[in-house]
Design a protein around this motif. Structure first.
Motif, PDB file in Angstrom:
ATOM      1  N   UNK A 248       0.829  -1.208   0.000  1.00  0.00           N
ATOM      2  CA  UNK A 248       0.000   0.000   0.000  1.00  0.00           C
ATOM      3  C   UNK A 248       0.863   1.257   0.000  1.00  0.00           C
ATOM      4  N   UNK A 249       1.981   1.224   0.752  1.00  0.00           N
ATOM      5  CA  UNK A 249       2.890   2.371   0.762  1.00  0.00           C
ATOM      6  C   UNK A 249       3.467   2.615  -0.631  1.00  0.00           C
ATOM      7  N   UNK A 250       3.838   1.536  -1.300  1.00  0.00           N
ATOM      8  CA  UNK A 250       4.412   1.666  -2.651  1.00  0.00           C
ATOM      9  C   UNK A 250       3.364   2.228  -3.616  1.00  0.00           C
ATOM     10  N   UNK A 251       2.132   1.709  -3.525  1.00  0.00           N
ATOM     11  CA  UNK A 251       1.080   2.206  -4.405  1.00  0.00           C
ATOM     12  C   UNK A 251       0.769   3.673  -4.114  1.00  0.00           C
ATOM     13  N   UNK A 252       0.848   4.055  -2.852  1.00  0.00           N
ATOM     14  CA  UNK A 252       0.598   5.450  -2.498  1.00  0.00           C
ATOM     15  C   UNK A 252       1.652   6.359  -3.104  1.00  0.00           C
ATOM     16  N   UNK A 257       3.196  10.340  -7.239  1.00  0.00           N
ATOM     17  CA  UNK A 257       4.074  10.687  -8.362  1.00  0.00           C
ATOM     18  C   UNK A 257       3.253  10.902  -9.626  1.00  0.00           C
ATOM     19  N   UNK A 258       2.247  10.060  -9.834  1.00  0.00           N
ATOM     20  CA  UNK A 258       1.395  10.203 -11.023  1.00  0.00           C
ATOM     21  C   UNK A 258       0.640  11.529 -11.005  1.00  0.00           C
ATOM     22  N   UNK A 259       0.148  11.905  -9.822  1.00  0.00           N
ATOM     23  CA  UNK A 259      -0.571  13.175  -9.715  1.00  0.00           C
ATOM     24  C   UNK A 259       0.347  14.348 -10.025  1.00  0.00           C
ATOM     25  N   UNK A 260       1.598  14.280  -9.503  1.00  0.00           N
ATOM     26  CA  UNK A 260       2.550  15.351  -9.790  1.00  0.00           C
ATOM     27  C   UNK A 260       2.887  15.446 -11.265  1.00  0.00           C
ATOM     28  N   UNK A 261       2.895  14.327 -11.947  1.00  0.00           N
ATOM     29  CA  UNK A 261       3.279  14.317 -13.357  1.00  0.00           C
ATOM     30  C   UNK A 261       2.107  14.622 -14.283  1.00  0.00           C
ATOM     31  N   UNK A 266      -0.113  16.891 -19.258  1.00  0.00           N
ATOM     32  CA  UNK A 266      -1.203  17.577 -19.962  1.00  0.00           C
ATOM     33  C   UNK A 266      -0.664  18.690 -20.854  1.00  0.00           C
ATOM     34  N   UNK A 267       0.286  19.477 -20.301  1.00  0.00           N
ATOM     35  CA  UNK A 267       0.871  20.565 -21.085  1.00  0.00           C
ATOM     36  C   UNK A 267       1.639  20.013 -22.278  1.00  0.00           C
ATOM     37  N   UNK A 268       2.431  18.945 -22.007  1.00  0.00           N
ATOM     38  CA  UNK A 268       3.196  18.349 -23.108  1.00  0.00           C
ATOM     39  C   UNK A 268       2.265  17.780 -24.168  1.00  0.00           C
TER      40      UNK A 268
END
Length: 316
Positions: A248-252, A257-261, A266-268
């Motif tokens: 669960x920690x790894x998935x979190x 990271x996905x949210x930050x990217x 989207x811009x790219x």
């Protein structure tokens, strides 16, 4: 090897020759122990007892109905004795035959239960007046050894529990060790249940002396206490829970990271399209403001479709 324990002048003496059967009486012989016997030794014992001794294949019979039975003249019982190895326990089949008050045992390997009892048999002959008493003493000794094995397993489980509680790394080797410990625990349980079934059959027999009922009842109580052994299941549940927490920690972390990217992606994605957008080509006469509006509309429509699909599947 053949060992004959017989009574003479208030003592229990030992003979290791089948030729002595010619001068011995059945009522004076307490115990005949066969360890990897030769064909001549086994035939001599069978002739002396007047009955056939079960073979190794019969002693290893899995069906409970074949592990204990009686005839008019004899009792036949088969059970397994555990021998500890470097990594796992091994089952050793032992066959018991009782004719009148004489016990005959057949086995393939040396066993501590038998070796210890043979020493005590000659030191304290009054405590072993018959083969039934010797049989009960073997079972008593065996249950004590099984209790020692369970105690060792408990200590190993405690060590693993401390290692887990100290939040040490749970690697593949630890999981393999716990799996092997689970296998050993199941073997010990199976062995103890086998003794419980054997003693229960003895208590129902009319051939067993009534003065042994109390001793057999105590053995059944000891076996029942050995069966309440569940600490390993709790340890396994703890390990599985810790593994789930790590996952669960790894998935979190991956989700964050996905949210930050997402914004850079989207811009790219916007500026990587093969479409002239007004922001990057304001002075270009071919730039069309509606291109941007159409792209944003398609993106919003795809988000709505995914949302509706997830709601119908009850994933949101």
């Amino acid at each position: 090897m053949l060992s004959i324990f017989y009574k003479e002048n208030g003592k229990i003496l030992l003979s290791q020759s089948e030729k002595d059967f010619a001068v011995l009486k059945l009522e004076n012989v307490v115990w005949i122990d066969l360890v990897q016997p030769s064909g001549a030794e086994k035939r001599a014992v069978e002739a002396f007892l007047g009955t056939e001794i079960q073979s190794r294949a019969q002693a290893e019979e899995i069906e409970s109905s074949s592990r204990y039975f009686e005839t008019d003249d004899a009792i036949f019982a088969n059970t397994n004795f555990l021998t500890p190895g470097p990594d796992e326990y091994m089952m050793q089949a032992v066959s018991f035959t009782i004719v009148d008050d004489t016990l005959a045992t057949l086995r393939e390997v040396p066993l501590r239960s038998f070796t210890d009892l043979q020493r005590r048999l000659q030191v304290n002959p009054k405590q072993y007046p018959s083969g039934f008493t010797v049989f009960a003493s073997i079972l008593d000794q065996r249950v004590d050894l099984d209790a020692d094995m369970i105690e060792l397993l408990s200590k190993e489980i405690s060590q693993y529990a401390r290692q887990i509680n100290d939040q040490e790394d749970i690697d593949q080797e630890l999981l393999i060790d716990i799996s092997q410990m689970q296998e050993n625990t199941m073997i010990v349980r199976e062995n103890v249940v086998d003794k419980q079934r054997l003693i229960s059959n003895l208590m129902r027999s009319t051939k067993v002396p009534r003065n042994l009922e109390g001793r057999l009842n105590v053995l059944l109580g000891d076996i029942s206490s050995l069966l309440s052994f569940e600490r390993l299941e709790y340890l396994q549940d703890t390990v599985v829970g810790l593994i789930n927490l790590e996952q669960n920690k790894i998935m979190k972390i991956l989700a964050v990271v996905s949210v930050f990217l997402m914004p850079p992606t989207l811009i790219a994605g916007f500026y990587g399209m093969n479409v002239r957008l007004p922001i990057i080509a304001a002075d270009n006469p071919n730039a069309n403001f509606w291109n941007w509006i159409i792209i944003i509309g398609l993106m919003a429509l795809s988000c709505i479709l995914v949302f509706v699909l997830f709601r119908r599947k009850k994933l949101l």
